[in-house]
Design a protein around this motif. Structure first.
Motif, PDB file in Angstrom:
ATOM      1  N   VAL A 131      -9.868  -1.721  10.293  1.00 57.23           N
ATOM      2  CA  VAL A 131     -11.288  -1.556   9.395  1.00 57.23           C
ATOM      3  C   VAL A 131     -12.386  -1.134  10.429  1.00 57.23           C
ATOM      4  O   VAL A 131     -12.422  -1.919  11.347  1.00 57.23           O
ATOM      5  N   LEU A 132     -13.199   0.029  10.046  1.00 59.25           N
ATOM      6  CA  LEU A 132     -14.250   0.360  11.049  1.00 59.25           C
ATOM      7  C   LEU A 132     -15.534   0.474  10.164  1.00 59.25           C
ATOM      8  O   LEU A 132     -15.482   0.968   9.078  1.00 59.25           O
ATOM      9  N   THR A 133     -16.263  -0.280  11.044  1.00 57.03           N
ATOM     10  CA  THR A 133     -17.692  -0.363  10.147  1.00 57.03           C
ATOM     11  C   THR A 133     -18.660   0.205  11.052  1.00 57.03           C
ATOM     12  O   THR A 133     -18.330   0.328  12.354  1.00 57.03           O
ATOM     13  N   ALA A 137     -17.485   0.985   5.396  1.00 57.87           N
ATOM     14  CA  ALA A 137     -16.301   0.599   6.110  1.00 57.87           C
ATOM     15  C   ALA A 137     -15.096   1.667   5.664  1.00 57.87           C
ATOM     16  O   ALA A 137     -14.884   2.081   4.680  1.00 57.87           O
ATOM     17  N   ILE A 138     -14.571   2.157   6.812  1.00 58.48           N
ATOM     18  CA  ILE A 138     -13.203   2.960   6.607  1.00 58.48           C
ATOM     19  C   ILE A 138     -11.935   2.179   6.973  1.00 58.48           C
ATOM     20  O   ILE A 138     -11.993   1.190   7.827  1.00 58.48           O
ATOM     21  N   TYR A 139     -11.019   1.914   5.871  1.00 58.27           N
ATOM     22  CA  TYR A 139      -9.647   1.195   5.948  1.00 58.27           C
ATOM     23  C   TYR A 139      -8.884   2.209   6.335  1.00 58.27           C
ATOM     24  O   TYR A 139      -8.389   3.162   5.551  1.00 58.27           O
ATOM     25  N   ILE A 144       0.838  -1.298  -0.016  1.00 54.71           N
ATOM     26  CA  ILE A 144       0.188   0.028  -0.021  1.00 54.71           C
ATOM     27  C   ILE A 144       0.813   1.197   0.009  1.00 54.71           C
ATOM     28  O   ILE A 144       1.909   1.196   0.638  1.00 54.71           O
ATOM     29  N   GLU A 145       0.578   1.985  -0.893  1.00 54.51           N
ATOM     30  CA  GLU A 145       1.265   3.402  -0.936  1.00 54.51           C
ATOM     31  C   GLU A 145       0.730   4.642  -0.014  1.00 54.51           C
ATOM     32  O   GLU A 145      -0.308   4.424   0.482  1.00 54.51           O
ATOM     33  N   ALA A 146       1.495   5.157   0.336  1.00 53.57           N
ATOM     34  CA  ALA A 146       1.050   6.446   1.402  1.00 53.57           C
ATOM     35  C   ALA A 146      -0.248   7.048   0.953  1.00 53.57           C
ATOM     36  O   ALA A 146      -0.993   7.620   1.720  1.00 53.57           O
ATOM     37  N   SER A 147      -0.502   7.267  -0.258  1.00 52.10           N
ATOM     38  CA  SER A 147      -1.777   8.148  -0.752  1.00 52.10           C
ATOM     39  C   SER A 147      -3.087   7.192  -0.525  1.00 52.10           C
ATOM     40  O   SER A 147      -3.988   7.364  -0.691  1.00 52.10           O
ATOM     41  N   SER A 148      -2.750   5.633  -0.530  1.00 51.49           N
ATOM     42  CA  SER A 148      -3.760   4.874  -0.405  1.00 51.49           C
ATOM     43  C   SER A 148      -3.920   4.155   1.195  1.00 51.49           C
ATOM     44  O   SER A 148      -4.704   3.298   1.319  1.00 51.49           O
ATOM     45  N   GLN A 149      -3.331   4.688   1.998  1.00 45.14           N
ATOM     46  CA  GLN A 149      -3.260   4.289   3.493  1.00 45.14           C
ATOM     47  C   GLN A 149      -4.868   4.258   4.069  1.00 45.14           C
ATOM     48  O   GLN A 149      -5.057   3.485   4.988  1.00 45.14           O
ATOM     49  N   LEU A 150      -5.551   5.374   3.620  1.00 48.48           N
ATOM     50  CA  LEU A 150      -6.912   5.521   4.317  1.00 48.48           C
ATOM     51  C   LEU A 150      -7.974   5.453   3.107  1.00 48.48           C
ATOM     52  O   LEU A 150      -7.643   6.222   2.101  1.00 48.48           O
TER      53      LEU A 150
END
Length: 140
Positions: free
Chosen positions: A96-98, A72-74, A60-66
């Motif tokens: 992962v927050l649901t 759901a929020i990853y 995962i790249e820094a721009s895709s960490q969130l």
């Protein structure tokens, strides 16, 4: 290994979850430690979340960490385990927050996760569940 943390009668109960087992009532946190494909798929099926593989977490790249998928929020973050030893380990931790659960996926054992799990046993309100108000984001 899958560990479930459930709120039951105002306290937090920690128990393993086997393949094919349903989530216990009151489950608020599902922790996957070194999950194999079948464990990852089982929790994904129970929660409706597409949980990342170890390879995906590493790449995962820094721009895709969130990011978000559906409700759901990853968030994936680099972590250090055994930091106080002569051989610290670097790894990744995905949250992962649901609306109903927090899911953690990890392949090493940072002290912060163990400490948080122990704190929830003493302070069950830390795992208040989906009706709790998030003080950081001012949402329900």
């Amino acid at each position: 290994m899958i560990t479930v943390h459930a709120r039951i009668d105002g306290r937090v109960v920690e128990q393993p979850l086997g393949l094919g087992d349903p989530l216990p009532p009151g489950t608020v946190w599902i922790d996957l430690l070194r999950p194999d494909e079948s464990e990852r798929a089982h929790v994904g099926a129970l929660t409706g979340c597409d949980l990342p593989t170890r390879e995906e977490m590493k790449e995962i790249e820094a721009s895709s960490q969130l990011y978000t998928e559906g409700e759901a929020i990853y968030m994936t973050s680099p972590i250090i385990a055994r930091a106080d030893s002569p051989h610290p380990e670097q790894g990744e931790l995905t949250f992962v927050l649901t609306p109903r659960h927090m899911i953690t996926v990890r392949f090493n054992e940072p002290r912060s996760v163990t400490t948080f799990a122990a704190r929830t046993m003493r302070q069950p309100e830390l795992l208040a569940g989906r009706r709790a108000r998030c003080s950081a984001c001012s949402t329900r």
